[in-house]
Write a protein that holds these residues in place. Sequence first.
Motif, PDB file in Angstrom:
ATOM      1  N   PHE A 124      -3.372  13.054  -1.213  1.00 38.39           N
ATOM      2  CA  PHE A 124      -2.693  11.750  -1.234  1.00 38.39           C
ATOM      3  C   PHE A 124      -3.666  10.590  -1.400  1.00 38.39           C
ATOM      4  CE2 PHE A 124       0.310  14.515   1.206  1.00 38.39           C
ATOM      5  CZ  PHE A 124       1.186  14.669   0.154  1.00 38.39           C
ATOM      6  N   ASN A 125      -4.949  10.916  -1.528  1.00 36.68           N
ATOM      7  CA  ASN A 125      -5.941   9.876  -1.809  1.00 36.68           C
ATOM      8  C   ASN A 125      -6.127   9.650  -3.306  1.00 36.68           C
ATOM      9  OD1 ASN A 125      -6.604   9.216   0.887  1.00 36.68           O
ATOM     10  ND2 ASN A 125      -7.642  11.185   1.043  1.00 36.68           N
ATOM     11  N   TYR A 126      -5.338  10.345  -4.106  1.00 36.31           N
ATOM     12  CA  TYR A 126      -5.364  10.106  -5.561  1.00 36.31           C
ATOM     13  C   TYR A 126      -4.202   9.179  -5.927  1.00 36.31           C
ATOM     14  CZ  TYR A 126      -8.692  13.962  -5.828  1.00 36.31           C
ATOM     15  OH  TYR A 126      -9.801  14.766  -5.667  1.00 36.31           O
ATOM     16  N   PRO A 127      -4.387   8.361  -6.979  1.00 36.59           N
ATOM     17  CA  PRO A 127      -3.337   7.391  -7.344  1.00 36.59           C
ATOM     18  C   PRO A 127      -2.217   8.004  -8.193  1.00 36.59           C
ATOM     19  CG  PRO A 127      -5.260   7.089  -8.752  1.00 36.59           C
ATOM     20  CD  PRO A 127      -5.609   8.202  -7.794  1.00 36.59           C
ATOM     21  N   THR A 128      -1.016   7.449  -8.060  1.00 31.61           N
ATOM     22  CA  THR A 128       0.080   7.820  -8.970  1.00 31.61           C
ATOM     23  C   THR A 128       0.147   6.750 -10.063  1.00 31.61           C
ATOM     24  OG1 THR A 128       1.584   6.675  -7.456  1.00 31.61           O
ATOM     25  CG2 THR A 128       1.539   9.064  -7.320  1.00 31.61           C
ATOM     26  N   GLN A 129      -0.362   7.107 -11.233  1.00 31.20           N
ATOM     27  CA  GLN A 129      -0.478   6.106 -12.298  1.00 31.20           C
ATOM     28  C   GLN A 129       0.718   6.033 -13.222  1.00 31.20           C
ATOM     29  OE1 GLN A 129      -4.736   7.541 -13.344  1.00 31.20           O
ATOM     30  NE2 GLN A 129      -4.537   5.481 -14.186  1.00 31.20           N
ATOM     31  N   THR A 130       1.394   7.165 -13.388  1.00 27.71           N
ATOM     32  CA  THR A 130       2.529   7.163 -14.327  1.00 27.71           C
ATOM     33  C   THR A 130       3.734   7.826 -13.671  1.00 27.71           C
ATOM     34  OG1 THR A 130       2.204   9.353 -15.330  1.00 27.71           O
ATOM     35  CG2 THR A 130       0.897   7.535 -16.233  1.00 27.71           C
ATOM     36  N   TRP A 131       4.894   7.681 -14.310  1.00 32.06           N
ATOM     37  CA  TRP A 131       6.109   8.320 -13.798  1.00 32.06           C
ATOM     38  C   TRP A 131       5.938   9.840 -13.729  1.00 32.06           C
ATOM     39  CZ3 TRP A 131      10.053   8.209 -10.864  1.00 32.06           C
ATOM     40  CH2 TRP A 131      11.033   9.176 -10.987  1.00 32.06           C
ATOM     41  N   ALA A 132       5.176  10.403 -14.686  1.00 33.20           N
ATOM     42  CA  ALA A 132       4.993  11.860 -14.696  1.00 33.20           C
ATOM     43  C   ALA A 132       4.283  12.329 -13.432  1.00 33.20           C
ATOM     44  CB  ALA A 132       4.208  12.283 -15.936  1.00 33.20           C
ATOM     45  N   TRP A 203      -3.584  16.328 -11.744  1.00 32.98           N
ATOM     46  CA  TRP A 203      -3.142  16.842 -10.438  1.00 32.98           C
ATOM     47  C   TRP A 203      -3.438  18.321 -10.209  1.00 32.98           C
ATOM     48  CZ3 TRP A 203      -1.835  13.605  -6.599  1.00 32.98           C
ATOM     49  CH2 TRP A 203      -1.539  12.286  -6.958  1.00 32.98           C
ATOM     50  N   TRP A 204      -3.808  19.048 -11.272  1.00 40.46           N
ATOM     51  CA  TRP A 204      -3.998  20.500 -11.108  1.00 40.46           C
ATOM     52  C   TRP A 204      -5.103  20.844 -10.115  1.00 40.46           C
ATOM     53  CZ3 TRP A 204      -1.867  24.987 -11.270  1.00 40.46           C
ATOM     54  CH2 TRP A 204      -2.654  26.140 -11.313  1.00 40.46           C
ATOM     55  N   TRP A 205      -6.301  20.298 -10.358  1.00 38.39           N
ATOM     56  CA  TRP A 205      -7.421  20.692  -9.486  1.00 38.39           C
ATOM     57  C   TRP A 205      -7.236  20.189  -8.053  1.00 38.39           C
ATOM     58  CZ3 TRP A 205     -10.094  24.665 -10.860  1.00 38.39           C
ATOM     59  CH2 TRP A 205     -10.290  24.944 -12.221  1.00 38.39           C
ATOM     60  N   PRO A 206      -6.847  18.944  -7.854  1.00 40.46           N
ATOM     61  CA  PRO A 206      -6.591  18.518  -6.463  1.00 40.46           C
ATOM     62  C   PRO A 206      -5.517  19.384  -5.772  1.00 40.46           C
ATOM     63  CG  PRO A 206      -6.789  16.591  -7.865  1.00 40.46           C
ATOM     64  CD  PRO A 206      -6.779  17.799  -8.778  1.00 40.46           C
ATOM     65  N   ALA A 282     -16.170  15.261  -0.886  1.00 42.22           N
ATOM     66  CA  ALA A 282     -16.302  13.805  -0.981  1.00 42.22           C
ATOM     67  C   ALA A 282     -14.988  13.131  -0.564  1.00 42.22           C
ATOM     68  CB  ALA A 282     -16.690  13.393  -2.402  1.00 42.22           C
ATOM     69  N   VAL A 283     -13.865  13.680  -1.051  1.00 45.21           N
ATOM     70  CA  VAL A 283     -12.568  13.061  -0.720  1.00 45.21           C
ATOM     71  C   VAL A 283     -12.253  13.275   0.766  1.00 45.21           C
ATOM     72  CG1 VAL A 283     -10.108  12.965  -1.264  1.00 45.21           C
ATOM     73  CG2 VAL A 283     -11.765  13.365  -3.092  1.00 45.21           C
ATOM     74  N   VAL A 284     -12.544  14.485   1.273  1.00 41.76           N
ATOM     75  CA  VAL A 284     -12.304  14.751   2.698  1.00 41.76           C
ATOM     76  C   VAL A 284     -13.095  13.762   3.557  1.00 41.76           C
ATOM     77  CG1 VAL A 284     -12.742  16.395   4.575  1.00 41.76           C
ATOM     78  CG2 VAL A 284     -11.709  17.195   2.442  1.00 41.76           C
ATOM     79  N   LYS A 285     -14.309  13.464   3.103  1.00 45.17           N
ATOM     80  CA  LYS A 285     -15.167  12.570   3.904  1.00 45.17           C
ATOM     81  C   LYS A 285     -14.865  11.090   3.669  1.00 45.17           C
ATOM     82  CE  LYS A 285     -18.657  16.037   4.643  1.00 45.17           C
ATOM     83  NZ  LYS A 285     -19.680  16.826   3.957  1.00 45.17           N
ATOM     84  N   GLY A 288     -12.545   9.436  -1.596  1.00 43.20           N
ATOM     85  CA  GLY A 288     -11.582   9.578  -2.693  1.00 43.20           C
ATOM     86  C   GLY A 288     -11.198   8.201  -3.213  1.00 43.20           C
ATOM     87  N   PRO A 289     -10.480   8.170  -4.358  1.00 42.09           N
ATOM     88  CA  PRO A 289     -10.150   6.878  -4.953  1.00 42.09           C
ATOM     89  C   PRO A 289      -9.377   5.946  -4.009  1.00 42.09           C
ATOM     90  CG  PRO A 289      -9.441   8.709  -6.374  1.00 42.09           C
ATOM     91  CD  PRO A 289      -9.992   9.319  -5.138  1.00 42.09           C
ATOM     92  N   LEU A 290      -8.539   6.527  -3.133  1.00 42.17           N
ATOM     93  CA  LEU A 290      -7.669   5.638  -2.354  1.00 42.17           C
ATOM     94  C   LEU A 290      -7.697   5.869  -0.843  1.00 42.17           C
ATOM     95  CD1 LEU A 290      -4.527   5.445  -4.684  1.00 42.17           C
ATOM     96  CD2 LEU A 290      -6.266   3.708  -4.338  1.00 42.17           C
ATOM     97  N   ASN A 291      -8.698   6.613  -0.332  1.00 42.62           N
ATOM     98  CA  ASN A 291      -8.697   6.863   1.129  1.00 42.62           C
ATOM     99  C   ASN A 291      -8.536   5.563   1.913  1.00 42.62           C
ATOM    100  OD1 ASN A 291     -10.208   9.053  -0.183  1.00 42.62           O
ATOM    101  ND2 ASN A 291     -10.424   9.869   1.894  1.00 42.62           N
ATOM    102  N   LYS A 292      -9.352   4.583   1.538  1.00 43.09           N
ATOM    103  CA  LYS A 292      -9.353   3.342   2.329  1.00 43.09           C
ATOM    104  C   LYS A 292      -8.043   2.590   2.168  1.00 43.09           C
ATOM    105  CE  LYS A 292     -14.336   2.985   2.632  1.00 43.09           C
ATOM    106  NZ  LYS A 292     -14.550   4.329   1.995  1.00 43.09           N
ATOM    107  N   ALA A 293      -7.517   2.587   0.947  1.00 37.11           N
ATOM    108  CA  ALA A 293      -6.265   1.858   0.690  1.00 37.11           C
ATOM    109  C   ALA A 293      -5.090   2.503   1.429  1.00 37.11           C
ATOM    110  CB  ALA A 293      -5.987   1.819  -0.808  1.00 37.11           C
ATOM    111  N   ARG A 294      -5.072   3.835   1.480  1.00 33.94           N
ATOM    112  CA  ARG A 294      -3.954   4.521   2.160  1.00 33.94           C
ATOM    113  C   ARG A 294      -3.951   4.173   3.648  1.00 33.94           C
ATOM    114  NH1 ARG A 294      -1.524   5.180  -2.373  1.00 33.94           N
ATOM    115  NH2 ARG A 294      -1.871   7.109  -3.509  1.00 33.94           N
ATOM    116  N   VAL A 295      -5.098   4.314   4.275  1.00 31.67           N
ATOM    117  CA  VAL A 295      -5.173   4.030   5.712  1.00 31.67           C
ATOM    118  C   VAL A 295      -4.894   2.546   5.955  1.00 31.67           C
ATOM    119  CG1 VAL A 295      -6.692   3.982   7.724  1.00 31.67           C
ATOM    120  CG2 VAL A 295      -6.670   5.983   6.225  1.00 31.67           C
ATOM    121  N   ALA A 296      -5.426   1.698   5.065  1.00 25.92           N
ATOM    122  CA  ALA A 296      -5.217   0.257   5.241  1.00 25.92           C
ATOM    123  C   ALA A 296      -3.726  -0.086   5.157  1.00 25.92           C
ATOM    124  CB  ALA A 296      -6.004  -0.519   4.191  1.00 25.92           C
ATOM    125  N   ALA A 297      -2.995   0.592   4.263  1.00 29.21           N
ATOM    126  CA  ALA A 297      -1.553   0.314   4.123  1.00 29.21           C
ATOM    127  C   ALA A 297      -0.812   0.677   5.408  1.00 29.21           C
ATOM    128  CB  ALA A 297      -0.978   1.074   2.935  1.00 29.21           C
TER     129      ALA A 297
END
Lengths: 330, 250
Positions: A124-132, A203-206, A282-285, A288-297
């Motif tokens: 959930f630290n990755y962004p949803t950029q498109t409807w897909a 989304w495959w590898w994550p 790296a993301v666990v620690k 990730g692209p949005l770790n800080k934004a998710r917690v901040a929200a």
Amino acid sequence: MYSQGLIGSGDQTTETPKFLAAFQARIDADEKIEPNDPMPAAYRKTLIRQIGQHAHSEIIGMLPEGNWITRAPTLRRKAALLAKVQDEGGHGLYLYSAAETLGVSRKQMTEELVSGRAKYSSIFNYPTQTWADIGAIGWLVDGAAIMNQVPLCRCSYGPYARAMIRVCKEESFHQRQGYEIMLKLAEGSPAQKEMAQDALNRWWWPSLMMFGPPDGASEHSDQSTRWKIKRFTNDELRQKFVDATVPQAQRLGLSLPDPALAWNEAGGRYDYGEIDWDEFWAVVKGHGPLNKARVAARKKAWEDGAWVREAALAHAKKRAARQSVAIAAE
Amino acid sequence: MPPALVAALIGLADDHLILGHRLSEWCGHAPMLEEDLAMPNIALDLIGQARGLYTYAGELEGAGRDEDALAFGRLERAYRNLLICELPNGDFAHTMLRQFYFASFMQLFWQEVESSTDATLAAIAAKAVKESQYHRRHCAEWVIRLGDGTDESARRMEEAVTLLAPYAGEFFIADPEACGAVAAGVLPETQALQHAWQADVEQVFVAAKLAPPEAVYAQKGGRRGLHTEAMGHLLAQLQFMQRSFPDMTW
């Protein structure tokens, strides 16, 4: 008594070998452990950590999908997405309730989350950029969650196992809904198909990383397996997921972003390429692209809502006081 | 009569879609998990009601516009929702008071539509009346809790009363497009609901220890497509996919 310092506290136990053996015997006999039953402190701690992280994942998971509610392409999709995100919040609610049976409060767990100390599913630290991405999350992320969670319906801790039965039913519906979004895109215009392929690529590898580190690197697995909290290893579940998902991607006419992916006739399974564990860690620690934004929200929602919770409490006290005055006057 | 009724139904559907959109913005950001569930749940009901109304309006119009063509395919001036529905959410007090005003009004409205001479609308109303009753109760409880909670919550609720006062009057201004439908017993006359609505608001305000809203100049124009500046930004989000990828199936 367990409500203080359990999260992240030391693991020293004072239990006697006799107590531990009797507990293990109950587990081995497939008895369910219930909230008031005696249990080793480490069993309780492991469950609090796992159920808490699971609940946090549901709550943080509302954010990437919630990102598309106001932009869903049709009213039908909008209604389904609203219902889905609401389901995820509901899962969070009953998972927090299951954790509360172990002596930790929802408030404590929420404070852990908004302080940034608690862990949740890294995807959930990755962004949803498109409807897909909404389709890909339903299909892959909920699909991976089902692989992880179906065995938890038989977990030794009763409240967790029972919560998971309902959660799994709803996740299964979400997974089909996500796949149906992908199917529509894959059957659609070139732009839609490209959007679907791009989402799958991202989304495959994550999704494969959702099963956690490879066997041998996971510090909690062995004891959790003996306690029947965990029934399959990370790699076993990951393999099941790959084997189930590859034919689904083929049906969509989309390609998986892994040149090493190949059917292994002898093994009766798909072999897949090396996962980028550096990215995973790296993301666990927190990188990730949005770790800080998710917690901040979530922190913002929690802090902005403090006055509402205080008011609800103050009002309840006033009502109770008025009621007792009224009863006294009778 | 159908063209005017179509316009009236589209206005009613727009109220529900636009307010549902606003409410859904709270999803994941509510003051407590229970409200993270309750607000999307109410939004879901509103969007469901909008779908029923758009679909029926499209059928009556007979020009091939389905619910999505109506919901996503118009320019700002063609949206006919009441202004109160499009106002930004503000804080939780503002959101709940607005929702209470709307639900209280719609409960009265749908109760009348249940005996509409139009069978389709009567059927939509039969479901919607139950939903709006539940919304009204949920939101009225919050108005009371916040009005009679802490000093801060009371102050915020008073501010919400002041901010919303100019927009509540629009509920009761007759929609010119609905006149024929009102005369034919298809839709109720909204002006006739004002007394009951005020009584409901007063009763909740007494319990909430809130002073009744002062009579102020009513903002209006939503039913004629005259919107606030917030509306265009809302539509930019709402219509993003349909504008970026026109004429596709999702």
